[in-house]
Scaffold this active site. Structure first.
Site, PDB file in Angstrom:
ATOM      1  N   THR A 297       0.843  -1.377  -0.239  1.00 40.35           N
ATOM      2  CA  THR A 297       0.312  -0.306  -0.088  1.00 40.35           C
ATOM      3  C   THR A 297       0.984   1.670   0.070  1.00 40.35           C
ATOM      4  O   THR A 297       0.545   2.043  -0.688  1.00 40.35           O
ATOM      5  CB  THR A 297      -1.033  -0.079   1.144  1.00 40.35           C
ATOM      6  OG1 THR A 297      -1.818  -1.009   0.948  1.00 40.35           O
ATOM      7  CG2 THR A 297      -1.594   1.131   1.425  1.00 40.35           C
ATOM      8  N   SER A 312       6.086  -0.818   3.711  1.00 40.71           N
ATOM      9  CA  SER A 312       5.259  -1.122   4.677  1.00 40.71           C
ATOM     10  C   SER A 312       4.732  -1.029   5.910  1.00 40.71           C
ATOM     11  O   SER A 312       4.189  -0.967   6.065  1.00 40.71           O
ATOM     12  CB  SER A 312       5.354  -2.340   3.823  1.00 40.71           C
ATOM     13  OG  SER A 312       4.948  -2.906   2.609  1.00 40.71           O
ATOM     14  N   CYS A 313       6.351  -1.880   6.932  1.00 40.78           N
ATOM     15  CA  CYS A 313       6.124  -1.972   8.423  1.00 40.78           C
ATOM     16  C   CYS A 313       6.982  -1.796   9.166  1.00 40.78           C
ATOM     17  O   CYS A 313       8.439  -2.025   8.217  1.00 40.78           O
ATOM     18  CB  CYS A 313       5.519  -3.539   8.404  1.00 40.78           C
ATOM     19  SG  CYS A 313       4.477  -4.276   7.582  1.00 40.78           S
ATOM     20  N   GLY A 341       2.822   0.790   8.384  1.00 43.66           N
ATOM     21  CA  GLY A 341       1.977  -0.247   9.207  1.00 43.66           C
ATOM     22  C   GLY A 341       3.187  -0.574  10.405  1.00 43.66           C
ATOM     23  O   GLY A 341       4.330  -0.231  10.341  1.00 43.66           O
ATOM     24  N   ASN A 528       5.547  -7.789  13.410  1.00 41.71           N
ATOM     25  CA  ASN A 528       4.484  -6.038  12.882  1.00 41.71           C
ATOM     26  C   ASN A 528       3.285  -6.362  13.011  1.00 41.71           C
ATOM     27  O   ASN A 528       2.816  -7.507  13.554  1.00 41.71           O
ATOM     28  CB  ASN A 528       5.402  -5.699  11.975  1.00 41.71           C
ATOM     29  CG  ASN A 528       4.976  -6.798  10.620  1.00 41.71           C
ATOM     30  OD1 ASN A 528       5.130  -7.727  11.120  1.00 41.71           O
ATOM     31  ND2 ASN A 528       4.840  -6.319   9.495  1.00 41.71           N
ATOM     32  N   LEU A 529       2.753  -5.262  12.851  1.00 43.77           N
ATOM     33  CA  LEU A 529       0.975  -5.252  12.444  1.00 43.77           C
ATOM     34  C   LEU A 529       0.883  -6.582  11.931  1.00 43.77           C
ATOM     35  O   LEU A 529      -0.006  -7.195  12.001  1.00 43.77           O
ATOM     36  CB  LEU A 529       0.994  -3.961  11.818  1.00 43.77           C
ATOM     37  CG  LEU A 529      -0.184  -3.792  11.423  1.00 43.77           C
ATOM     38  CD1 LEU A 529      -1.957  -4.075  12.558  1.00 43.77           C
ATOM     39  CD2 LEU A 529      -1.041  -3.055  10.409  1.00 43.77           C
ATOM     40  N   CYS A 530       1.124  -7.147  10.326  1.00 44.59           N
ATOM     41  CA  CYS A 530       0.832  -8.193   9.610  1.00 44.59           C
ATOM     42  C   CYS A 530       1.712  -9.459   9.987  1.00 44.59           C
ATOM     43  O   CYS A 530       1.228 -10.867   9.018  1.00 44.59           O
ATOM     44  CB  CYS A 530       1.565  -7.728   8.094  1.00 44.59           C
ATOM     45  SG  CYS A 530       0.472  -6.021   7.336  1.00 44.59           S
ATOM     46  N   THR A 531       2.124  -9.383  10.483  1.00 43.80           N
ATOM     47  CA  THR A 531       3.217 -10.714  11.715  1.00 43.80           C
ATOM     48  C   THR A 531       3.559 -11.332  10.520  1.00 43.80           C
ATOM     49  O   THR A 531       4.437 -12.221  10.297  1.00 43.80           O
ATOM     50  CB  THR A 531       2.415 -11.909  12.367  1.00 43.80           C
ATOM     51  OG1 THR A 531       1.347 -12.013  10.961  1.00 43.80           O
ATOM     52  CG2 THR A 531       1.000 -11.184  13.111  1.00 43.80           C
ATOM     53  N   GLU A 532       4.594 -10.253   9.308  1.00 40.90           N
ATOM     54  CA  GLU A 532       5.185 -11.309   8.580  1.00 40.90           C
ATOM     55  C   GLU A 532       7.039 -10.606   8.674  1.00 40.90           C
ATOM     56  O   GLU A 532       7.901 -11.499   7.797  1.00 40.90           O
ATOM     57  CB  GLU A 532       5.031 -10.868   6.913  1.00 40.90           C
ATOM     58  CG  GLU A 532       5.731  -9.966   6.402  1.00 40.90           C
ATOM     59  CD  GLU A 532       5.391  -8.789   6.884  1.00 40.90           C
ATOM     60  OE1 GLU A 532       5.339  -7.253   6.410  1.00 40.90           O
ATOM     61  OE2 GLU A 532       4.051  -8.452   7.663  1.00 40.90           O
TER      62      GLU A 532
END
Length: 708
Positions: A297, A312-313, A341, A528-532
């Site tokens: 994004t 991103s993160c 994020g 992180n927010l997206c857990t990757e």
């Protein structure tokens, strides 16, 4: 000879059109027909046309085709031809009705294209006209009428007729094109270069694009644009792009098309390329515009713009100090402002009732800070485009865990709630082993500051057997205050929150740290927010604060140790749009997107300097996949699925280091081989010689393999 059409316009007579119509009537019944029969029927119709100039009207000609078919005994074909004429007439009526009600004749070509590309009865324009009539009001403006037409197509979308969503996207794209035409006329823009010059002068486009490319290069790449690719979008996808990603004027009107957006992103991502740069622009544009790859994004939204934050993160380790906590919240605000994020690790912050400067029981605990993080996420909303997003991690042995697990639930004291953050819990293996043995066993919760003060170490800085030894040491130390709960009660709180809110996330810290080849340089506290992301973390520290005199003014100079402020740069392969069975193409496409991601690291505008230091240090990227079920559905038969999956995995076996940035390999401290199942519960892939980085920024080899 000319034929008069229904609208009064004239066009040259073409006997081939008559032949095609007759042939279709036979095809509709499955009846074979010879060329001689077709020629005989066409000649009869042609003689009829020549016999009288009054017969040179399309309706009279079609009447003669019907008569000729029946005269030769082709009654079934004549019946289908009559039905076909009636359906065409109804579609024309519907098309004319829509054109008249919208008051815009330029929509005609779009509607005709819809009729040609979606010929089945469930996508008839008659249905669209009827639904549109239920929304139409005479006092509507032309734009409101077009919006109502789009809404009608959206509401016709059903499980049985899903392609209405693509029809709605065609109509939305038509509406967007009209707005862009108006904007271009207002700005006096006639070419792509002129548009970029206008946007740059308005401060909506980064000046670095025109500084990096000549006008001739800009006009050359403008030829790469393929408007037909807009048809790949369904309504929800195109609507999201229009609302969130296209550049808008300061009055919030879109001023670039979707394809111009993709080309602008490609121009930005190709800037570091030293050889065949325009070819890289085309490669990046094709990947994006064909929907084969989706960039993250922030990259889609911010590439080509003045503030081009593309990553991103981010993850920040929140220290146990007033200055450090507020600095972390400030860091989160800056990251959120530019589209990132956030993950925040609060496991070092002292628990409620802890000591401050020796005063007992005065610490407010973690939960009080959650409210600030929550309100920051809501307040910093990227110019109203979307709300900030943050995941907050806490260890399962932290004293504030029970209250933390109730942050988003609907019952309890609202002053202790934070409904807009995403809680996550970090678990050691010992917790799950004890849960498996006996859920009624006691689990002990501690204040991290108290452990550090009394024991002289930070429990969260260890993992595996070393952590278990120190945890049991803390349990047996009577000097430490403890909060005891049964494992069953903790699991119950987790499940209750999961049912109500979908959180907390789960982070298995031992499994992740065992897989970390850089564990000699630090520890991974959380994701992180997206857990990757799984990358070494450490807190930012203030080293000194000095008052100086510079140019006659008093200035305050603060020296800060940057720590490891984790950054990751992401993209996703859209498996449903990729040539999965062509291994060579897959290798090329994966290599191209990896190169784009590596360029992101060098091109990025960093909202805070700590992020820049860490991103250049580790150069972390993440390449995921989406559309897995679409990919499997496209496989000819189920037996191929495993081979195709292996092909995808082999395609990922490319060097993360692009050819233009070769660096020597460095030996690892130890083998990083592990299975992802331990950390994620997904056994599909085995991580061997895992993607990690030498502490001085050198890249190690990597390879992903599917287990045999």
């Amino acid at each position: 000879m000319e034929i008069t059409k229904r609208n009064g316009m004239a066009e040259p007579y073409n006997k081939e059109k008559v032949a095609i119509a007759i042939r279709k009537s036979f095809a509709s019944t499955g009846q074979s027909v010879t060329d001689e029969t077709i020629l005989t029927l066409v000649n009869e119709v042609e003689n009829f046309i020549l016999s009288d100039t009054g017969n040179r009207h399309v309706e009279r000609i079609q009447d003669e085709v019907e008569r000729s078919l029946m005269e030769h005994g082709f009654y079934a074909e004549a019946k289908n031809y009559i039905l076909y004429r009636w359906q065409r007439t109804e579609r024309r009526k519907a098309l004319n009705h829509i054109v008249n009600e919208t008051g815009d004749e330029t929509i005609t070509d779009t509607l005709k294209g819809i009729g040609q590309d979606f010929p089945r009865n469930e996508y008839s324009l008659t249905l669209l006209a009827e639904k549109f009539s239920s929304f139409y009001k005479p006092e509507m403006t032309p734009n409101e009428r077009l919006t109502a037409l789009i809404k009608a197509a959206v509401e016709l979308t059903t499980q049985e007729a899903p392609d209405w969503e693509f029809i709605a996207a065609r109509l939305l794209n038509f509406q967007l094109s009209k707005k862009l035409t108006e904007q271009a006329e207002f700005a006096g823009v006639l070419s792509f270069y002129e548009k970029l010059r206008y946007l740059t002068d308005e401060g909506l486009y980064g000046s670095y694009i025109l500084a990096s490319y000549s006008p001739e290069e800009i006009e050359e790449v403008a030829g790469f644009i393929c408007p037909e690719r807009d048809k790949l979008f369904n309504y929800s996808g195109l609507d999201l792009l229009v609302k969130r990603y296209l550049i808008r004027t300061r009055s919030h009107e879109p001023i670039e098309s979707v394809q111009e957006m993709y080309l602008g992103i490609a121009l930005h991502l190709a800037m570091p390329e030293r050889h065949n740069r325009l070819q890289w622009v085309r490669k990046f544009y094709d990947l994006l515009s064909k929907l084969e790859v989706t960039m993250a994004t922030p990259t889609l939204a911010n590439a080509r713009k003045p503030y081009h934050q593309l990553s991103s993160c981010f993850i920040d380790t929140v220290p146990d100090s007033l200055e450090g906590i507020y600095r972390s919240i400030d860091n989160f605000a800056m990251v959120s402002k530019f589209g990132g994020g956030m993950g925040m690790y609060f496991g070092k912050v002292r628990a409620a009732g802890g000591n401050i400067r020796g005063f007992k029981g005065v610490a407010g605990g973690v939960i009080r800070w959650m409210k600030l993080v929550n309100d920051t996420a809501v307040a910093v909303d990227q110019l109203g485009m979307r709300q900030g997003a943050v995941a907050v991690y806490l260890d399962v042995w932290h004293k504030d865990l029970p209250e933390f697990l109730q942050l988003r639930t609907n019952n309890g004291d609202d002053r202790m709630k934070a409904h807009d953050i995403f809680p996550a819990v970090c678990y050691p293996d010992l917790f799950w082993r004890m849960a498996k043995e006996d859920l009624n066993q006691s689990w002990y919760l501690f204040c991290p500051n108290e452990i550090m003060t009394i024991k002289g170490y930070c429990l969260e800085d260890y993992y595996g057997e070393e952590w278990e030894k120190r945890y049991l040491d803390c349990v047996n130390d009577s000097r430490l205050s403890k909060r005891s709960m049964s494992i069953k009660d903790i699991v119950r709180l987790v499940l209750r929150s999961a049912v109500e809110t979908g959180t907390p996330f789960t982070f298995n810290r031992d499994a992740v740290n065992r897989a970390n080849p850089n564990n000699h340089r630090g520890i991974i506290y959380c994701s992180n927010l997206c857990t990757e992301i799984a990358q070494n973390m450490s807190a930012i520290e203030t080293v000194s604060t000095e008052i100086r005199t510079e140019d006659g003014d008093m200035v305050v100079v603060k020296t800060v140790r940057p720590g490891d402020f984790v950054v990751c740069n992401l993209a996703s392969l859209s498996l449903g749009h990729l040539p999965l069975e062509d291994e060579q193409q897959m290798k090329e496409k994966v290599a191209t997107v990896v190169r784009a991601l590596d360029n992101v690291i060098d091109l990025n505008f960093y909202p805070i300097p700590f992020a820049q230091i860490t991103n250049h240090h580790y150069r972390s990227i993440g390449l995921g996949v989406s559309g897995y079920h679409h990919a499997l559905a496209s496989v000819a038969y189920a037996g191929k699925a495993r081979n195709i999956l292996a092909s995808w995995t082999r395609s990922l076996n490319v060097s993360i280091t692009p050819p233009s940035k070769r660096v020597p390999n460095w030996p690892k401290k130890k083998d990083g081989t592990t299975t992802l199942k331990e950390a994620t519960g997904k056994p599909e892939l085995t991580l061997q010689n895992a993607i990690m980085t030498h502490p001085h920024g050198k890249h190690w080899p990597q390879r992903l393999q599917h287990p045999e």
